[in-house]
Design a protein around this motif. Structure first.
Motif, mmCIF file in Angstrom:
data_model
loop_
_atom_site.group_PDB
_atom_site.id
_atom_site.type_symbol
_atom_site.label_atom_id
_atom_site.label_comp_id
_atom_site.label_asym_id
_atom_site.label_seq_id
_atom_site.Cartn_x
_atom_site.Cartn_y
_atom_site.Cartn_z
ATOM 1 N N MET A 2 20.913 0.651 0.660
ATOM 2 C CA MET A 2 21.955 1.446 1.282
ATOM 3 C C MET A 2 22.970 0.550 1.976
ATOM 4 S SD MET A 2 20.229 4.955 2.663
ATOM 5 C CE MET A 2 18.968 4.214 3.667
ATOM 6 N N SER A 3 22.506 -0.510 2.591
ATOM 7 C CA SER A 3 23.432 -1.401 3.285
ATOM 8 C C SER A 3 24.438 -2.003 2.313
ATOM 9 C CB SER A 3 22.675 -2.518 3.999
ATOM 10 O OG SER A 3 21.868 -1.979 5.012
ATOM 11 N N GLU A 4 23.984 -2.336 1.119
ATOM 12 C CA GLU A 4 24.888 -2.914 0.120
ATOM 13 C C GLU A 4 26.008 -1.931 -0.232
ATOM 14 O OE1 GLU A 4 22.438 -4.049 -3.175
ATOM 15 O OE2 GLU A 4 21.693 -5.842 -2.171
ATOM 16 N N VAL A 5 25.677 -0.662 -0.337
ATOM 17 C CA VAL A 5 26.677 0.349 -0.680
ATOM 18 C C VAL A 5 27.667 0.527 0.479
ATOM 19 C CG1 VAL A 5 27.057 2.758 -1.326
ATOM 20 C CG2 VAL A 5 25.130 1.491 -2.295
ATOM 21 N N ALA A 6 27.189 0.495 1.713
ATOM 22 C CA ALA A 6 28.083 0.598 2.869
ATOM 23 C C ALA A 6 29.051 -0.577 2.898
ATOM 24 C CB ALA A 6 27.276 0.664 4.169
ATOM 25 N N VAL A 7 28.570 -1.778 2.610
ATOM 26 C CA VAL A 7 29.427 -2.966 2.572
ATOM 27 C C VAL A 7 30.425 -2.857 1.418
ATOM 28 C CG1 VAL A 7 29.436 -5.468 2.184
ATOM 29 C CG2 VAL A 7 27.744 -4.450 3.726
ATOM 30 N N LEU A 8 29.961 -2.392 0.266
ATOM 31 C CA LEU A 8 30.850 -2.199 -0.885
ATOM 32 C C LEU A 8 31.949 -1.185 -0.553
ATOM 33 C CD1 LEU A 8 31.443 -2.764 -3.896
ATOM 34 C CD2 LEU A 8 29.933 -0.839 -4.422
ATOM 35 N N ASN A 9 31.572 -0.067 0.049
ATOM 36 C CA ASN A 9 32.554 0.965 0.411
ATOM 37 C C ASN A 9 33.594 0.421 1.388
ATOM 38 O OD1 ASN A 9 31.267 2.804 -1.210
ATOM 39 N ND2 ASN A 9 30.309 3.948 0.454
ATOM 40 N N ALA A 10 33.150 -0.310 2.394
ATOM 41 C CA ALA A 10 34.080 -0.854 3.381
ATOM 42 C C ALA A 10 35.036 -1.854 2.737
ATOM 43 C CB ALA A 10 33.306 -1.511 4.531
ATOM 44 N N ASN A 11 34.539 -2.723 1.889
ATOM 45 C CA ASN A 11 35.407 -3.709 1.250
ATOM 46 C C ASN A 11 36.357 -3.063 0.247
ATOM 47 O OD1 ASN A 11 34.929 -6.649 2.085
ATOM 48 N ND2 ASN A 11 32.868 -5.759 2.033
ATOM 49 N N TYR A 12 35.936 -1.980 -0.392
ATOM 50 C CA TYR A 12 36.819 -1.243 -1.296
ATOM 51 C C TYR A 12 37.997 -0.660 -0.520
ATOM 52 C CZ TYR A 12 38.405 2.420 -4.508
ATOM 53 O OH TYR A 12 39.169 3.234 -5.312
#
Length: 151
Positions: free
Chosen positions: A1-11
């Motif tokens: 889940m943390s990876e997806v949160a980081v991906l969303n923020a960087n997007y």
């Protein structure tokens, strides 16, 4: 889940960094900070104005004016549960607000327009703090009859 949160923020960061100032030009973790400093300087639009206008687009406003070291800070923190369609809608809203700041600043300054309560007098609210609602001190709303309000 943390990876997806980081991906969303960087997007979001990659899509918004050209419309808003980017105080820290680097990849982020789960959150990032933009600045409305240029909007304020060029059009008189503050971070508060941007946050209030986001409500008209159906988004909960981000944390504003934090961190304290960034003028007109907007802290964006998407969660890992947000769908790409929601992220894209948020991006579209933020880009539209940046355009509105240049083309029709009064629309942004007077936001929100679509809420039951419009712009509050925040200085007055801070000076006359009310931390509880006095049900006994107010009349029942029109049409409420003898119905009791419960807290």
């Amino acid at each position: 889940m943390s990876e997806v949160a980081v991906l969303n923020a960087n997007y979001l960061l990659a899509r918004l960094k050209d419309a808003y100032e980017l105080p820290f030009d680097r990849l982020c973790m789960h959150e990032f900070v933009l600045s409305a400093r240029a909007l304020r300087r060029e059009h008189g639009i503050s971070a508060l104005d941007v946050a209030k206008r986001l409500m008209d687009y159906g988004f909960h406003p981000p944390t504003i004016y934090f961190p304290l070291v960034v003028s007109e800070a907007l802290m964006i923190e998407p969660t890992e549960t947000e769908a790409k369609e929601t992220l894209d809608a948020f991006i579209d809203a933020m880009l539209a607000i940046a355009r509105e700041a240049a083309e029709e600043p009064d629309t942004v300054k007077e936001a929100p327009h679509s809420r039951p309560v419009r712009r509050l007098d925040e200085v007055r609210a801070a000076k006359n703090l009310t931390v509880r609602y006095g049900f006994d001190e107010h009349e029942a709303p029109h049409g409420a009859g003898d119905r009791q309000l419960e807290a």
